[in-house]
Design a protein around this motif. Structure first.
Motif, PDB file in Angstrom:
ATOM      1  N   LYS A 172      58.775  61.515  64.907  1.00  7.82           N
ATOM      2  CA  LYS A 172      58.808  62.966  65.145  1.00  7.82           C
ATOM      3  C   LYS A 172      59.651  63.344  66.362  1.00  7.82           C
ATOM      4  O   LYS A 172      59.512  64.442  66.897  1.00  7.82           O
ATOM      5  CB  LYS A 172      57.390  63.544  65.311  1.00  7.82           C
ATOM      6  N   GLN A 173      60.517  62.428  66.807  1.00 10.74           N
ATOM      7  CA  GLN A 173      61.373  62.754  67.940  1.00 10.74           C
ATOM      8  C   GLN A 173      62.623  63.481  67.482  1.00 10.74           C
ATOM      9  O   GLN A 173      63.131  64.362  68.176  1.00 10.74           O
ATOM     10  CB  GLN A 173      61.771  61.480  68.691  1.00 10.74           C
ATOM     11  N   VAL A 174      63.117  63.118  66.306  1.00 16.68           N
ATOM     12  CA  VAL A 174      64.327  63.708  65.757  1.00 16.68           C
ATOM     13  C   VAL A 174      64.040  64.234  64.364  1.00 16.68           C
ATOM     14  O   VAL A 174      63.400  63.553  63.556  1.00 16.68           O
ATOM     15  CB  VAL A 174      65.468  62.668  65.702  1.00 16.68           C
ATOM     16  N   GLU A 175      64.484  65.440  64.095  1.00 20.97           N
ATOM     17  CA  GLU A 175      64.449  65.962  62.731  1.00 20.97           C
ATOM     18  C   GLU A 175      65.770  65.607  62.053  1.00 20.97           C
ATOM     19  O   GLU A 175      66.846  65.866  62.605  1.00 20.97           O
ATOM     20  CB  GLU A 175      64.262  67.483  62.720  1.00 20.97           C
ATOM     21  N   LEU A 176      65.690  64.984  60.891  1.00 23.14           N
ATOM     22  CA  LEU A 176      66.888  64.657  60.131  1.00 23.14           C
ATOM     23  C   LEU A 176      67.125  65.722  59.069  1.00 23.14           C
ATOM     24  O   LEU A 176      66.208  66.081  58.319  1.00 23.14           O
ATOM     25  CB  LEU A 176      66.759  63.283  59.470  1.00 23.14           C
ATOM     26  N   THR A 177      68.333  66.218  59.019  1.00 26.41           N
ATOM     27  CA  THR A 177      68.712  67.205  58.015  1.00 26.41           C
ATOM     28  C   THR A 177      69.956  66.697  57.286  1.00 26.41           C
ATOM     29  O   THR A 177      70.544  65.688  57.660  1.00 26.41           O
ATOM     30  CB  THR A 177      69.006  68.568  58.659  1.00 26.41           C
ATOM     31  N   THR A 178      70.356  67.414  56.268  1.00 26.80           N
ATOM     32  CA  THR A 178      71.499  66.967  55.488  1.00 26.80           C
ATOM     33  C   THR A 178      72.376  68.144  55.089  1.00 26.80           C
ATOM     34  O   THR A 178      72.126  69.292  55.485  1.00 26.80           O
ATOM     35  CB  THR A 178      71.051  66.151  54.268  1.00 26.80           C
ATOM     36  N   THR A 179      73.392  67.840  54.302  1.00 24.73           N
ATOM     37  CA  THR A 179      74.442  68.770  53.894  1.00 24.73           C
ATOM     38  C   THR A 179      74.736  68.498  52.430  1.00 24.73           C
ATOM     39  O   THR A 179      74.470  67.393  51.959  1.00 24.73           O
ATOM     40  CB  THR A 179      75.698  68.535  54.775  1.00 24.73           C
ATOM     41  N   PRO A 180      75.261  69.446  51.654  1.00 25.52           N
ATOM     42  CA  PRO A 180      75.656  69.141  50.271  1.00 25.52           C
ATOM     43  C   PRO A 180      76.488  67.858  50.209  1.00 25.52           C
ATOM     44  O   PRO A 180      77.300  67.591  51.094  1.00 25.52           O
ATOM     45  CB  PRO A 180      76.470  70.369  49.873  1.00 25.52           C
ATOM     46  N   ASN A 195      62.372  63.232  53.466  1.00 28.39           N
ATOM     47  CA  ASN A 195      62.494  64.444  52.662  1.00 28.39           C
ATOM     48  C   ASN A 195      62.885  65.586  53.597  1.00 28.39           C
ATOM     49  O   ASN A 195      62.039  66.167  54.271  1.00 28.39           O
ATOM     50  CB  ASN A 195      61.165  64.760  51.965  1.00 28.39           C
ATOM     51  N   PRO A 196      64.172  65.922  53.686  1.00 31.18           N
ATOM     52  CA  PRO A 196      64.613  66.897  54.702  1.00 31.18           C
ATOM     53  C   PRO A 196      64.103  68.307  54.426  1.00 31.18           C
ATOM     54  O   PRO A 196      64.093  68.764  53.280  1.00 31.18           O
ATOM     55  CB  PRO A 196      66.139  66.829  54.616  1.00 31.18           C
ATOM     56  N   THR A 197      63.720  68.982  55.491  1.00 25.35           N
ATOM     57  CA  THR A 197      63.245  70.368  55.398  1.00 25.35           C
ATOM     58  C   THR A 197      64.393  71.352  55.589  1.00 25.35           C
ATOM     59  O   THR A 197      64.389  72.432  55.011  1.00 25.35           O
ATOM     60  CB  THR A 197      62.162  70.619  56.464  1.00 25.35           C
ATOM     61  N   GLY A 198      65.363  70.966  56.421  1.00 23.07           N
ATOM     62  CA  GLY A 198      66.447  71.886  56.752  1.00 23.07           C
ATOM     63  C   GLY A 198      67.799  71.386  56.301  1.00 23.07           C
ATOM     64  O   GLY A 198      67.966  70.220  55.935  1.00 23.07           O
ATOM     65  N   MET A 199      68.765  72.287  56.334  1.00 28.07           N
ATOM     66  CA  MET A 199      70.122  71.969  55.904  1.00 28.07           C
ATOM     67  C   MET A 199      71.134  72.656  56.801  1.00 28.07           C
ATOM     68  O   MET A 199      70.977  73.834  57.150  1.00 28.07           O
ATOM     69  CB  MET A 199      70.346  72.416  54.459  1.00 28.07           C
ATOM     70  N   TRP A 200      72.161  71.885  57.170  1.00 30.11           N
ATOM     71  CA  TRP A 200      73.355  72.475  57.776  1.00 30.11           C
ATOM     72  C   TRP A 200      74.371  72.587  56.657  1.00 30.11           C
ATOM     73  O   TRP A 200      74.969  71.587  56.250  1.00 30.11           O
ATOM     74  CB  TRP A 200      73.881  71.613  58.915  1.00 30.11           C
ATOM     75  N   PRO A 201      74.592  73.773  56.094  1.00 28.78           N
ATOM     76  CA  PRO A 201      75.599  73.906  55.038  1.00 28.78           C
ATOM     77  C   PRO A 201      76.971  73.544  55.600  1.00 28.78           C
ATOM     78  O   PRO A 201      77.262  73.824  56.766  1.00 28.78           O
ATOM     79  CB  PRO A 201      75.527  75.391  54.661  1.00 28.78           C
TER      80      PRO A 201
END
Length: 574
Positions: free
Chosen positions: A196-204, A257-263
């Protein structure tokens, strides 16, 4: 005392450089050995620091292919090939490419590397260079693309100290250590996320500009006078697929399972956000200029607070879509660009002093305008590339990041956090609602980088034609049965993968007159090769236009005049 929440996101991305069984450019590997592991290690060394790292699937896929050996990279292979076995062509390639590093920060600090640089620029360099020179050059090029944290351990530290007269055994030891660094990247990110130190997000998946993939005509929202491609490209199903593939890949390969996205490039539109929400993402992010365009100078109510437009970027916003509500953050591009473009020439302590004071000033401004309770709703989003700027910093930005993370976790008025944590406090129902969204990206709040120039528009028309051929082939395959149908759909799936790669944003980044790279021709060839592959996988004739570089079709090619920028670009041109 209520602190202001700082939401820091590092965007880690490389376009898909693989064509066939070969990587045509080594940037995924080079940034992996220099940046991707180290950026995670900085968090590991500061356990109280919280932040977000965005990992693009097209990058992670390449890292996996390097590790598995599924494809080869001629540049990486030359880092370990015995100098005595080098061919004349390979030696020429080394002299051409093994100084692709920041001269001030990576080449000149080493007397031997600087000496090789000077010799390589002599008219008869190939005649002067001997086997030991090529051996030393291979080691120094690899060391130039090594993170500062790795440089302080073996075998890197001893090699840096030795500086010259390396042995083949030492070169092999270095190559092995670099591979181990690349192997450690995904596991370390997963560990930080699980803690829980880093949130991992993704992109298309292949980093497309989602709004344009949905409908190129959306460019007119921020650029009403722009000349658009001859054919209107509209493929929301492709945007949907890029999103779905990204989520599946992240779940299967990263285990998160990412919650957020950087488009991609912070590009959003109403239609794109609807698809992002459809694919299970609770939040996305863009740039403050997109928000400013959308607000048009109007204040908006958020619970008990009437948010003024000049403070709007310090709050998450709700946007209604046909697939449900999504939260959107809008980055402070001044703070973000300070890190990306300004602080590299500053003393690290002075840079962090400046950044810290700016964040504290934001806190004071919000309290003065709304009272301290507003800090329960507010945050400061800072979002930028996580790899490209560090080569301009001393020691790969080590001193700056070390001081930044130390300071952010020791100033009581500031608390570093993740975007999802901001939304977790039950505040979403009182967030301000954005009734109108003007589509745009994090660069000038429009899409000019990717569409409008004759080269860009030609690229989009070529994509349109390839997509039409793919659609016809798929429709025809639907009428087949048995083995014919099975074979046809195997080819269609292979063609679709090539189409998805061609949909990426990075090809058009280098078309037009906004950006410059000496490798523009190679980017152009990669793009056209993927489009050619669409036709070849479908057993169709390749259009002749795809055999000719796009820029060569126009006599007034401004790319040859004046370099304007590189893989990084400020949020505005001003």
């Amino acid at each position: 005392m209520t602190p202001i929440r700082l939401c820091l996101l590092w965007h880690q991305h490389q376009p898909y450089y693989r064509s066939g069984d070969q990587f045509k450019m080594p940037w995924a590997w080079l940034h992996a050995t220099k940046d991707y592991l180290e950026m995670a290690q900085h968090f590991e060394e500061h356990p109280e620091m919280r932040g977000t790292i965005n990992l693009v699937p097209s990058l992670l896929k390449q890292l996996q292919e390097y590790i598995s050996g599924d494809a080869f990279d001629p540049i990486v292979l030359l880092m370990s090939k015995p100098a005595a076995d080098l061919t004349k062509k390979e030696k020429a390639l080394m002299l051409e490419r093994f100084f692709d590093a920041n001269r001030e920060r990576a080449i000149e600090p080493s007397p031997r590397y600087a000496e090789l640089f000077q010799t390589a620029h002599e008219p008869n360099a190939s005649a002067i260079f001997e086997a030991q020179d090529y051996l030393d050059l291979a080691v120094h090029f690899s060391l130039a693309w090594t993170g500062e944290i790795a440089r302080n351990r073996e075998p890197f530290a001893s090699l840096l100290l030795k500086d010259r007269n390396y042995t083949e055994a030492e070169k092999q030891s270095l190559a092995k250590a670099q591979l181990e660094n690349v192997r450690a990247i995904i596991p370390l990110h997963k560990k930080l996320a699980e803690n829980k130190q880093v949130e991992l997000t993704t992109t298309p998946f292949y980093h497309p500009i989602l709004p344009l993939l949905c409908d190129t005509s959306v460019a007119h929202e921020a650029m009403p006078d722009a000349a658009l491609p001859h054919n209107r490209f509209r493929a929301p199903e492709e945007a949907d697929n890029q999103l779905a593939r990204a989520r599946t890949f992240f779940q299967e390969e990263v285990g998160i399972n990412p919650t957020g996205m950087w488009p991609s490039e912070g590009s959003i539109s109403k239609e794109a956000l609807a698809l992002i929400r459809k694919n299970g993402f609770a939040w996305a992010a863009s740039d403050e200029a997109v928000l400013a365009n959308s607000l048009d100078g109007k204040s908006t109510q958020a619970g008990a607070f009437e948010i003024r437009p000049e403070h709007a970027r310090f709050f998450p916003w709700r946007i209604e879509t046909p697939n449900g509500e999504i939260a959107v953050f809008f980055r402070d591009h001044g703070l973000s660009d300070d890190i990306g473009f300004r602080y590299s020439s500053w003393d690290a302590m002075q840079a962090v002093d400046h950044f810290t004071q700016n964040v504290l000033n934001i806190r004071s401004t919000l309290i003065e305008a709304y009272g301290e309770d507003v800090l329960k709703l507010a945050c400061v989003p800072v979002i930028l590339d996580g790899e490209n700027c560090w080569e301009y910093y001393p020691e790969n930005g080590f001193a700056f990041l070390n001081e930044l993370y130390s300071r952010m976790t020791n100033v009581p008025e500031i608390v570093p956090t993740t975007f999802s944590e901001v939304l977790a406090g039950g505040i979403q129902e009182i967030l301000p609602i954005l009734p109108r969204l003007v589509a745009g990206s994090w660069i000038n709040a429009n899409f000019r980088i990717w569409i409008g120039h004759e080269e860009d528009n030609t690229s989009w028309d070529a994509l349109y034609t390839a997509k039409a051929a793919y659609d016809r082939a798929k429709e025809k395959a639907m009428t087949l049965t048995g083995e014919e149908r099975k074979t046809a759909f195997a080819n269609i799936n292979a063609a679709h993968e090539e189409l998805m790669i061609a949909e990426g944003s990075d090809w058009n980044w280098w078309y037009g007159d906004e950006n410059f790279t000496a490798q523009k021709d190679l980017f152009d060839e990669l793009y056209r090769s993927h489009l050619r592959n669409v036709y070849e996988r479908l057993d169709l004739s390749v259009p002749k236009d795809l055999t000719k570089p796009i820029a060569d079709r126009f006599s007034n090619n401004s790319h040859t005049e004046k370099p304007k920028s590189s893989a990084m670009h400020r949020a505005t041109d001003s």
